[in-house]
Design an enzyme around this catalytic site. Structure first.
Site, PDB file in Angstrom:
ATOM      1  CG  ASP A 126      -2.320   0.543   0.891  1.00 13.38           C
ATOM      2  OD1 ASP A 126      -2.376   1.744   0.548  1.00 13.38           O
ATOM      3  OD2 ASP A 126      -3.326  -0.177   0.986  1.00 13.38           O
ATOM      4  CG  HIS A 143      -5.225   3.770  -0.018  1.00 12.11           C
ATOM      5  ND1 HIS A 143      -4.817   2.455  -0.137  1.00 12.11           N
ATOM      6  CD2 HIS A 143      -6.418   3.847  -0.649  1.00 12.11           C
ATOM      7  CE1 HIS A 143      -5.725   1.772  -0.811  1.00 12.11           C
ATOM      8  NE2 HIS A 143      -6.702   2.592  -1.132  1.00 12.11           N
ATOM      9  CB  SER A 163      -9.294   0.759  -1.160  1.00 13.14           C
ATOM     10  OG  SER A 163      -8.538   0.847  -2.329  1.00 13.14           O
TER      11      SER A 163
END
Length: 789
Positions: free
Chosen positions: A149, A218, A554
Site C-alpha cells: 500500500d 490509504h 480498497s
C-alpha cells in the site's frame, strides 16, 4: 465522489499527465522480466548473478550493473531493469524467460463495520468475538498480515501493541530506517515496514524520500481496518463515533510501501510480494489493481504473478475488485488463486436533511458529510439551477445541472441552489461544489439517485444529496411560493439503517464476468488516518483528524483480510484455498431486513455484484466443509486458459518433469476447477453440462457425518446433483460430486444469465455454493472466463 474514490481518479489523472515524461531521456524505461519460480535450491545471491549474466548477454557488462533496478529472489525469479524497447525484446527471447513487460503503474483502488458484520453473521458455534464485534484471532497461531500500500503512520493509536506477546518466530522481516521513520517506530503490533525506491514508470519529480511513512493515508486506513488495535472514542469530527478496531485485533502488521502520489509501480509491487514471501507473512492484502480499461494477462500482471507464488508458499492473498462499474467485465484481480472482494454498504447513514420554509416544515432526507454552520431555521433563499442561468452563456438544461460555465454568479450569491446531477454527468460533482462556493452560494442540494448511498464529504460547505423523490418535493415547493427559503442541517450519524448491506448501483458496482468472490463493507468506513495539516481537508477551527471516512473496494478488501487472518489463527494448517472456501461458502446473501441482497436502487443483486455474498466472520471460522485447490490445479487452469506446457513449467518449480497440459485442454474444462462457486458459460440449452467438485470435511465429526444437498434453481434450468448424499468418515474426508445443468423441458432454448445455489448440510453446518449459467449467444463475444467456463 467519495474522498477515497477522488484519490483514485486524481492518481490516474496525474499518471496520464506525466506518462510522456516517464521514459528516460535516453529512450530507456523500466521493464519487468519474469522468470517463473526459479530453481528451489538457488540462493538469492546466485539468482541475482544469473539475472546480471542474462542482462550482460544483451547489453554490456558495465551497462548491466547500471541497468538492473532490483532482483526478485525469495518467492520467484526475475528482475526489473532499465532497457530500451529493442533490448527488452531481446531479453524476452532468452531461455527461461516467461514474459517481459513495461513497468505498469497500477491504481489505488472502521467503527461500525465490524459490529454490523457481527450482527448479520450466521453464528454456527460459540467461538468468541471481541466485545466490539470483530472476530478474535486468539487461536493457536500468531498471524501476520502484510499490506502492499502507501505506507503507514506508526504513531496512530490503532497500532499500539498493549497486551501483545513477543513477535512470532516465523517473522524474518525488518523495520527500515529513513529520515522520518525509525526502527523504533515498529513494535509488537507493527512488526515490519519496508519501502521501495529507484527508477520506475513514475516521473522523476514524483520520487520522494524512500520511507515507509504514509503521507497519503490509504495504507494507514487499510492496515487499521484489517488488524488495528481497539481505540475508544474514535470519530470523524464527531461523526461515526465509537470503538475503531480491525478484524483481527491480535494479528501483527507488516507494511510494504509500493505506492506513491502517482500510483503503484508494478516493479515495486513485485518487490513487495518477494519480500513478504521471504519475511513470513500469513495473509497479504492489496487494495490496488490495474485499470479495468486494460486488464493485463496473467503473465504480465504483477499482482497475478506475485500472488501466484505467494499462494504456492501458503500465503492467502486478498485483493480489491476495483471501482470501475457499472460496465460488464470491470472486475480486476480476478485470477482464481486470489480472493477478490467487492464493496457494500453497512447499516449506518450520514444524514444531512433539508428543511423547507412555509407551512410544510418537515425535513427532506439528504445524505452527506458536512459541518454546516447554517441556521437550523429555513431562512436562506432557495432557487433551482435553471433560475441561476446566465442568459448569455448556454441552455437551460445545463443550468439545471449547475454546470459552472452557464451559471450567473450574481444570481447564486447568498442562496441555496438545487442542482440535478444525471447519471453520466459531464461535469463532476466536485467542480460544481467548487464553483458554487466561489460564487458565494449559501449551500447546494444535489439530486442524485445513483450516488446517494455514498456520503460525499463537503466539510464546512453546506451541501447534501437527495433522492429524485426528495428533489421533486423541493421543486414543487419552489414553484408553489413567491419567496422559497430553506436550510441544510449539519450531518448526524444514523445507525441500524436498513436494508443493509446493499451493493451500490453506480460507484462500486461490479457486474459481468469475472465476478468478485465475496463482498464486504466498503462505504464510508472509519479507520486510522495520518493527522496531516492539510487545510483543504480540515474543517475551519478543527485540528487534523486521526480517523477518516472513505469508500471503495480498497476498504472492503482489508475487512476480508482480517477475517482470513482470524481463520488462519484458529486453523494454522489450513491452505489459502481452504480459507477462501470458508469465507465464500459461509457468506450471507440476506440483508438485515431478512430480504435478499439488493442494489441501492432496490433492484435485486446477483452473484455478478456480490459473488458468494456478504462475508460472515463468525460462520467462516467453522465452515464444516471446504473446497481445496493446490498448485497443480491452478496450473491445469492455465493449461485450459491457453498457456502451453513449456511456459507453465517455467512458472512453477514444483511440477514433475513428466507434466504435460492435457491434449483436450479447453475453456470449457475451466469449470471443473475445484472452486467454491460454479460458473458455466456458452450454455445454449441443448443437452447438458456436467461440472465436477470435491469437498473436504474440516468439521469436528471425526467418525462419520452425512451431508444432504438442497438446490435453489431458476425455472429455466434443471439441476441434478450426484450423489444425493456425501458421506464422510475418519478415513474418507474428501468426497467428490457432480452437478449436471440442463434446460427445463419448457425452455429448450436459453438466452441470458441464470443464478442459483447448491447448499450441503448435515444439520449443523451449511455449505453454500452459488452458480451462474450463462448462454453463449449473450456473452460469447465479450466474456473472459476466470472463475469458470
Amino acid at each position: 465522489m467519495s474522498a477515497g474514490l477522488h484519490l483514485f481518479s486524481h492518481v490516474l489523472v496525474l499518471f496520464l499527465a506525466f506518462c510522456v515524461h516517464a521514459g528516460a531521456e535516453d529512450g530507456r524505461r523500466v521493464y519487468v522480466v519474469y522468470m517463473g519460480a526459479g530453481h528451489p535450491a538457488a540462493s538469492p545471491g546466485s539468482l541475482e548473478q544469473q539475472h546480471l549474466q542474462l542482462l550482460a548477454s544483451v547489453v554490456s557488462k558495465t551497462r548491466a550493473d547500471k541497468a538492473l533496478v532490483r532482483s526478485y529472489r525469495y518467492g520467484f525469479s526475475g528482475f526489473a531493469a532499465k532497457l530500451s524497447k529493442e533490448e527488452a525484446l531481446a531479453v524476452s527471447k532468452k531461455p527461461g524467460v516467461v514474459s517481459v513487460f513495461a513497468d505498469p503503474v497500477l491504481q489505488l483502488h472502521t467503527t461500525r463495520s465490524w459490529d454490523f458484520l457481527r450482527q448479520s453473521s450466521v453464528e454456527t458455534d460459540s467461538r468468541p468475538a471481541s466485545e466490539d464485534g470483530a472476530p478474535v484471532a486468539g487461536g493457536t497461531a500468531d498471524t501476520i498480515i502484510g499490506l502492499l500500500d502507501t505506507g503507514i503512520w506508526p504513531e496512530s493509536e490503532s497500532f499500539n501493541d498493549r497486551g501483545m506477546g513477543e513477535i512470532p518466530a516465523q517473522w524474518k522481516g525488518k523495520c527500515e530506517e529513513a529520515q522520518d521513520f525509525k526502527p523504533s517506530n515498529c513494535n509488537r503490533k507493527l512488526i515490519g515496514a519496508r519501502s521501495y525506491d529507484g527508477p520506475t514508470a513514475e516521473p522523476a519529480a514524483s520520487v520522494s524520500v524512500q520511507s515507509p511513512r504514509d503521507t497519503i493515508g490509504h495504507g494507514t486506513h487499510t492496515a487499521s481496518t484489517a488488524a488495528g488495535s481497539p481505540v475508544s472514542g474514535a470519530s470523524y469530527y464527531g461523526l461515526a463515533a465509537g470503538v475503531a478496531k480491525g478484524g483481527s485485533t491480535s494479528s501483527r502488521l507488516a507494511m510494504y510501501k509500493v505506492c506513491g502520489p502517482f500510483g503503484c509501480a508494478g516493479s515495486k509491487i513485485l518487490a513487495g510480494f518477494d519480500d513478504a514471501i521471504g519475511d513470513g507473512v500469513d495473509v497479504l492484502s492489496l487494495s490496488l489493481g490495474a485499470s479495468s480499461l486494460q486488464i493485463p494477462d496473467f503473465a504480465t500482471d504483477p499482482i497475478a504473478i506475485g500472488s501466484f507464488h505467494a499462494v504456492t508458499k501458503g500465503i492467502t492473498v486478498v485483493c480489491s475488485a476495483g471501482n470501475s462499474g457499472p460496465n460488464s467485465g470491470t472486475v480486476v484481480n480476478g485470477a482464481p488463486w486470489i480472493l477478490t472482494v467487492a464493496a457494500t454498504t453497512i447499516d449506518r447513514n450520514f444524514e444531512s436533511d433539508v428543511v423547507l420554509g412555509g407551512a410544510n416544515t418537515s425535513a427532506i432526507k439528504g445524505e452527506a458529510i458536512n459541518f454546516s454552520n447554517l441556521s437550523k431555521s429555513a431562512i436562506y433563499p432557495l432557487i433551482s439551477g435553471q433560475s441561476a442561468e446566465s442568459k448569455t452563456k448556454s441552455k437551460e438544461y445545463s443550468a439545471r445541472f449547475c454546470d459552472p460555465y452557464v451559471l450567473d454568479a450574481d444570481k447564486v450569491k447568498g442562496k441555496i441552489v438545487l442542482c440535478d446531477h444525471p447519471q453520466r454527468a459531464i461535469v463532476p460533482r466536485k467542480a460544481k461544489i467548487g464553483a458554487l462556493r466561489s460564487f458565494g452560494a449559501a449551500g447546494m442540494i444535489m439530486i442524485d439517485d445513483e450516488d446517494k448511498a455514498v456520503a460525499s464529504n463537503y466539510l464546512s460547505f453546506p451541501a447534501t444529496v437527495v433522492s429524485a423523490q426528495g428533489g421533486a418535493e423541493i421543486f414543487s415547493y419552489i414553484n408553489s411560493t413567491e419567496n422559497p427559503v430553506a436550510t441544510i442541517l449539519p450531518s448526524i450519524t444514523v445507525n441500524k439503517y436498513n436494508p443493509a448491506p446493499m451493493k451500490l448501483m453506480e460507484v462500486l458496482l461490479l457486474v459481468g464476468n469475472p465476478q468478485p468472490d465475496v463482498a464486504a463493507p466498503g462505504v464510508n468506513i472509519l479507520a486510522a488516518w495520518p493527522p496531516l495539516n492539510d487545510s483543504s481537508s480540515v474543517p475551519p477551527g478543527k485540528n487534523p483528524t486521526s480517523f477518516n471516512l472513505i469508500s471503495g473496494t480498497s476498504m472492503s478488501c482489508p475487512h476480508v483480510s482480517g477475517v482470513a487472518a482470524a481463520i488462519k489463527s484458529w486453523n494454522p494448517t489450513w491452505s489459502p484455498s481452504a480459507i477462501r472456501s470458508a469465507i465464500m461458502t459461509t457468506a450471507t446473501h440476506k440483508n438485515n431486513a431478512q430480504g435478499a441482497l439488493t442494489l441501492d436502487s432496490g433492484e435485486p443483486a446477483t452473484p455478478y455484484d456480490y459473488g458468494a455474498g456478504e462475508v460472515s466472520p463468525m460462520a467462516a471460522l467453522r465452515p464444516g466443509l471446504v473446497y481445496e485447490t493446490d498448485t497443480e490445479d491452478y496450473l491445469l487452469f492455465l493449461c485450459n486458459y491457453g498457456y502451453n506446457t513449456t511456459t507453465i513449467k517455467r512458472i512453477s518449480s514444483s511440477l514433475p518433469d513428466v507434466f504435460e497440459c492435457p491434449r483436450n485442454a479447453s475453456a470449457a474444462a475451466i469449470s471443473d476447477l475445484n472452486y467454491p462457486s460454479i460458473a458455466v458459460s456458452g450454455f445454449e440449452g441443448e443437452g447438458s453440462r456436467t461440472v465436477n467438485r470435491a469437498l473436504t470435511n474440516v468439521g469436528e465429526e471425526e467418525e462419520e457425518t452425512v451431508y444432504l444437498p438442497s438446490v435453489e434453481s431458476p425455472a429455466e434450468l434443471t439441476v441434478k446433483v450426484t450423489p444425493e448424499r456425501l458421506q464422510f468418515t475418519k478415513n474418507s474426508k474428501k468426497v467428490a460430486y457432480q452437478v449436471a445443468f440442463s434446460a427445463a423441458a419448457a425452455s429448450s432454448s436459453l438466452d441470458g444469465d441464470f443464478f442459483g445455489s447448491i447448499t450441503w448440510s448435515n444439520g449443523k453446518y451449511k455449505v453454500r455454493t452459488p452458480f451462474v449459467v450463462s448462454s453463449y449467444r449473450r456473452r460469447a463475444a465479450s466474456i473472459r472466463i476466470i472463475r469458470g467456463a
